[in-house]
Design an enzyme around this catalytic site. Sequence first.
Site, short mmCIF file in Angstrom:
data_model
loop_
_atom_site.label_atom_id
_atom_site.label_comp_id
_atom_site.label_asym_id
_atom_site.label_seq_id
_atom_site.Cartn_x
_atom_site.Cartn_y
_atom_site.Cartn_z
N TYR A 184 0.84 -1.19 0.00
CA TYR A 184 0.00 0.00 0.00
C TYR A 184 0.88 1.25 0.00
CZ TYR A 184 -3.72 -3.36 0.44
OH TYR A 184 -4.57 -4.40 0.19
N ARG A 231 4.13 -1.63 10.96
CA ARG A 231 4.08 -2.93 10.29
C ARG A 231 4.77 -2.83 8.94
NH1 ARG A 231 -0.72 -7.02 8.29
NH2 ARG A 231 -0.02 -8.82 9.48
N GLY A 323 -3.74 -13.99 12.86
CA GLY A 323 -4.79 -13.34 12.10
C GLY A 323 -5.98 -14.26 11.92
N ARG A 324 -5.94 -15.06 10.85
CA ARG A 324 -7.09 -15.91 10.53
C ARG A 324 -7.58 -16.77 11.69
NH1 ARG A 324 -4.13 -17.80 5.20
NH2 ARG A 324 -2.44 -17.25 6.61
C1 8OZ Z 1 -7.19 -8.10 2.78
C2 8OZ Z 1 -8.09 -7.49 1.93
C3 8OZ Z 1 -8.01 -6.13 1.72
C4 8OZ Z 1 -7.04 -5.40 2.37
C5 8OZ Z 1 -3.69 -5.65 3.98
C6 8OZ Z 1 -5.43 -4.08 4.54
O1 8OZ Z 1 -3.34 -6.64 3.35
C7 8OZ Z 1 -5.11 -5.20 3.94
C8 8OZ Z 1 -6.14 -6.01 3.23
C9 8OZ Z 1 -6.22 -7.37 3.43
O2 8OZ Z 1 -2.90 -5.01 4.67
#
Ligand code: 8OZ
Length: 366
Positions: A184, A231, A323-324
């Site tokens: 991102y 992170r 997480g999951r």
């Molecule tokens: C899964 C679907 C959409 C976004 C990330 C915020 O991977 C996400 C994300 C995860 O950090």
Amino acid sequence: MKNTANTDLFFPATLGALQLANRIVMAPLTRSRMGEDGVPNAMHATYYAQRASAGLLISEAINISPQARGYAATPGIWSEAQVAGWKLVTDAVHAAGGKIVAQLWHVGRYSHVDLQPDGQAPVAPSALKAQGTTYTAQGVVEVSTPRALETHEIPALIAQYRHAAECAQRAGFDGVEVHSANCYLLEQFLRDSTNQRTDAYGGSIENRTRLTREVTEAVIAVWGSGRVGIRLSPATPNVGNTPLDSDPMATYGHLIQRLNPLKLAYLHFVEGATGGARDLPAHIDLDALRAQFDGAYIGNNGYDLDLAVKRRAQGLVDAVAFGRPFIGNPDLVERLQSGAELVQASHASYYGRGAEGYTDWPALQA
Ligand code: 8OZ
């Protein structure tokens, strides 16, 4: 029954100014269950409170501004309505004895014009389109071509992070996590595969790491360093087919060394490929990168109890983010500690279904 007698994973720990009841962390999990306004409600408060026995909850990724959005049904933290919604969440978590930090997110190029203010192009370090799809209110769409941020726009972008950090404080969070991972916006600046800038935010490693550093400093100015974590995902290739940086050890190593004087609460790595393999690729040694960080470290990605106990015993992690497993096991901490069976939530429950597959996973009976 698994033997958990010889681990300190289930005992209190201190990460910066954050006092945790145990070393099990809930990883940030996008669940795509918000309305278009990105405002949490009582259902979201219930979901987080059900998981409050984690030593620390990291919120799902939260958009810092309207421009930060890349997916429908994800939350925001820039408006007063969003602050009030998140206050429901933090109050419920605190009433249940938990701690929660807000993950501050900007998707950068990974968005669609329909998600952007006035249908504008998403912003990114460079005008390079990702390969992939996202969700708008209309359904699955290919992501849009972004435009490159002008240098003079960067202070306003950093101000968006600062504003979101202030909103998180008023919403009652215990701290914030800077999302500089998963390809991102901030990681798009870090990697030379997505950053072709020639200004002070591109080119050299010092320049490519500048935005993450300046954003981190801006949120520390709001929160104090002991309540800010970060992170990173040096080995994650899979969001929008974003290629890895050409020299991850140098780029992320430099970033970590430049972050050290800031005395962050923690560093949090996605170890391997986000949601995928733990051990790729060979030229990236995440433990060696982690060793360059002076503070506490949260490991994440594909952990089970055995791996968590082992890596804690080896001194490689201070805490472990699951997480999951937290989706179907709200009382994951108690289940890990007692050796109980874990529920495997199906992928269909992950995103966008309201309360179903979200707040309807029961805790084990005492
Ligand atoms: C899964 C679907 C959409 C976004 C990330 C915020 O991977 C996400 C994300 C995860 O950090």
